[in-house]
Design a protein around this motif. Sequence first.
Motif, PDB file in Angstrom:
ATOM      1  N   THR A  50      43.518  44.532  37.998  1.00  0.00           N
ATOM      2  CA  THR A  50      42.132  43.710  38.136  1.00  0.00           C
ATOM      3  C   THR A  50      41.879  42.538  37.174  1.00  0.00           C
ATOM      4  O   THR A  50      42.317  42.641  36.144  1.00  0.00           O
ATOM      5  CB  THR A  50      40.947  44.562  38.190  1.00  0.00           C
ATOM      6  OG1 THR A  50      40.451  44.783  36.919  1.00  0.00           O
ATOM      7  CG2 THR A  50      41.315  46.076  38.658  1.00  0.00           C
ATOM      8  N   GLY A  51      41.336  41.516  37.666  1.00  0.00           N
ATOM      9  CA  GLY A  51      41.248  40.293  36.856  1.00  0.00           C
ATOM     10  C   GLY A  51      41.058  39.075  37.496  1.00  0.00           C
ATOM     11  O   GLY A  51      42.191  38.545  37.772  1.00  0.00           O
ATOM     12  N   GLU A  97      41.544  36.336  35.902  1.00  0.00           N
ATOM     13  CA  GLU A  97      42.289  35.520  35.065  1.00  0.00           C
ATOM     14  C   GLU A  97      43.784  35.598  35.648  1.00  0.00           C
ATOM     15  O   GLU A  97      44.626  34.930  35.090  1.00  0.00           O
ATOM     16  CB  GLU A  97      42.171  35.416  33.770  1.00  0.00           C
ATOM     17  CG  GLU A  97      42.533  37.045  33.188  1.00  0.00           C
ATOM     18  CD  GLU A  97      41.865  38.209  33.568  1.00  0.00           C
ATOM     19  OE1 GLU A  97      41.216  38.156  34.616  1.00  0.00           O
ATOM     20  OE2 GLU A  97      42.017  39.041  32.690  1.00  0.00           O
ATOM     21  N   ASP A 144      37.782  39.832  40.300  1.00  0.00           N
ATOM     22  CA  ASP A 144      36.629  40.783  39.791  1.00  0.00           C
ATOM     23  C   ASP A 144      35.558  40.455  40.621  1.00  0.00           C
ATOM     24  O   ASP A 144      34.638  39.560  40.607  1.00  0.00           O
ATOM     25  CB  ASP A 144      36.171  40.117  38.448  1.00  0.00           C
ATOM     26  CG  ASP A 144      37.571  40.495  37.411  1.00  0.00           C
ATOM     27  OD1 ASP A 144      37.915  41.430  37.528  1.00  0.00           O
ATOM     28  OD2 ASP A 144      37.804  39.762  36.652  1.00  0.00           O
ATOM     29  N   GLY A 202      39.099  45.732  33.956  1.00  0.00           N
ATOM     30  CA  GLY A 202      37.582  45.832  34.483  1.00  0.00           C
ATOM     31  C   GLY A 202      36.988  47.275  34.409  1.00  0.00           C
ATOM     32  O   GLY A 202      36.330  47.652  34.983  1.00  0.00           O
ATOM     33  N   ASP A 225      33.170  43.654  34.738  1.00  0.00           N
ATOM     34  CA  ASP A 225      34.102  44.868  34.691  1.00  0.00           C
ATOM     35  C   ASP A 225      33.595  45.933  35.942  1.00  0.00           C
ATOM     36  O   ASP A 225      32.668  46.350  35.887  1.00  0.00           O
ATOM     37  CB  ASP A 225      33.948  45.491  33.470  1.00  0.00           C
ATOM     38  CG  ASP A 225      34.714  44.541  32.401  1.00  0.00           C
ATOM     39  OD1 ASP A 225      35.842  44.274  32.798  1.00  0.00           O
ATOM     40  OD2 ASP A 225      34.243  44.815  31.214  1.00  0.00           O
TER      41      ASP A 225
HETATM   42 MG    MG Z   1      38.997  41.953  33.399  1.00  0.00          MG
END
Ligand code: MG
Length: 403
Positions: A184-185, A187, A227, A251, A258
């Motif tokens: 997860t993310g 970025e 996210d 997250g 998160d």
């Molecule tokens: Mg994250």
Amino acid sequence: MLPIEEALGIILEKTPQLEAETLPLFDVTGRVLRRDAVSDMDLPPFDRARMDGFAFRSADTLGAVAGWPIRFRTAGEAAAGHAFTGELQPGEAVRIMTGAPVPAGADAVQKIEVIRELGEGLIEIEEPLRPGQFITPRGIEARQGDAMALAGAVITPAVSAVLASFGYASVCVSKSPRVALLSTGSELVEVDQKPGASQIRNSNTYSLSGYVARAGGLVVRSGIVSDDLDETKEAIMRSLQVADVVILSGGVSMGDYDLVKPALLELGAEILVEKVAMHPGKPTVFARIGEKVVFGLPGNPVSVAVSFHLFARPALLKMQQATEIHLPRARVIAARAIKGAPPRRSHQPAILTISEGRIEAEPLKWSGSSDLVAFMRAEALIVVPEDRERIETGEIVEIISIR
Ligand code: MG
Ligand code: AMP
């Protein structure tokens, strides 16, 4: 914050066990044996020559000395796969090769290098033989009916050789846990992409897939999810459909984005662990959805590795009913001072060196739990107890091997 042991206790108790399956011997390396493997024959199955040379009756060789040799007549030959069928008579020897059955009547073998061959089947020796010399006796390696490897053992390459020797063409083993890896993310970009400003490449999937494979799991790649609550829920659902275990990374901290815990809760998961008194890896999450389990590991690459080894690895091995589910630990000497993180137990990546016969653990210089480049060299984690601010150079410390 749960103590590590308590969190691990919950995780192991709530992790389901997998069924067994029977597979060809070629496909079981790394799997966990589900039934004791029993020998179906003695090994070796006959008294076996350990050298190329001649087989003798040792009693015939008494009194042989340099200058006063004893002479023998060659009665035949025994090679690997071809026994000498007769019985050795007094004054006779049999030419024998490594791996061949020792003929009836013979009780010692002498190597070819110290035997003088006179031609016409005659040979001489100049020293007496010990009974049993250069013979591997029948049954010394294994006795028919004995358990060779126990249920719960991981099948290493050497165990495979044992199974092959006792006729296990197919083997009853635990099914491999199917483990979905979901990063997860917002970025994150994949390895084949050039990160834009404020982006980084997803690396956790690659460390985790190796760790999972080493723990006997089958990796299912679930990719990257940004996210976003709905997307995270959808990605977890999708992963649960194809796996026994879902391991998420990132997250799980306290940031506004998160979203792993909110997503799990909305999916009806029972969150059983959400904060552990450890460093790094404090926000580790463990949850159950129906019969399936979900790990939410913190996003930082070193935290992922520590949390995986402490919690997910033993769970994967427990699912397979392995006997040994924990990594080896040892007590060694701290090569440098190490900072602790009270009230959390700290795990410092380290390399091991041997100095004057003693094993020392040298903490790596790392900039923090994002430092995957420093962590690449780690062979062990130094465990700093939760009540210690600092460990001094030369103190005995506990390490966990992660090689
Ligand atoms: Mg994250
Ligand atoms: P998070 O736990 O989501 O707050 O992430 C903590 C840190 O780990 C952030 O700096 C993330 O960018 C980084 N991170 C999260 N997921 C990954 C990943 N899959 N690969 C590399 N770094 C990551």
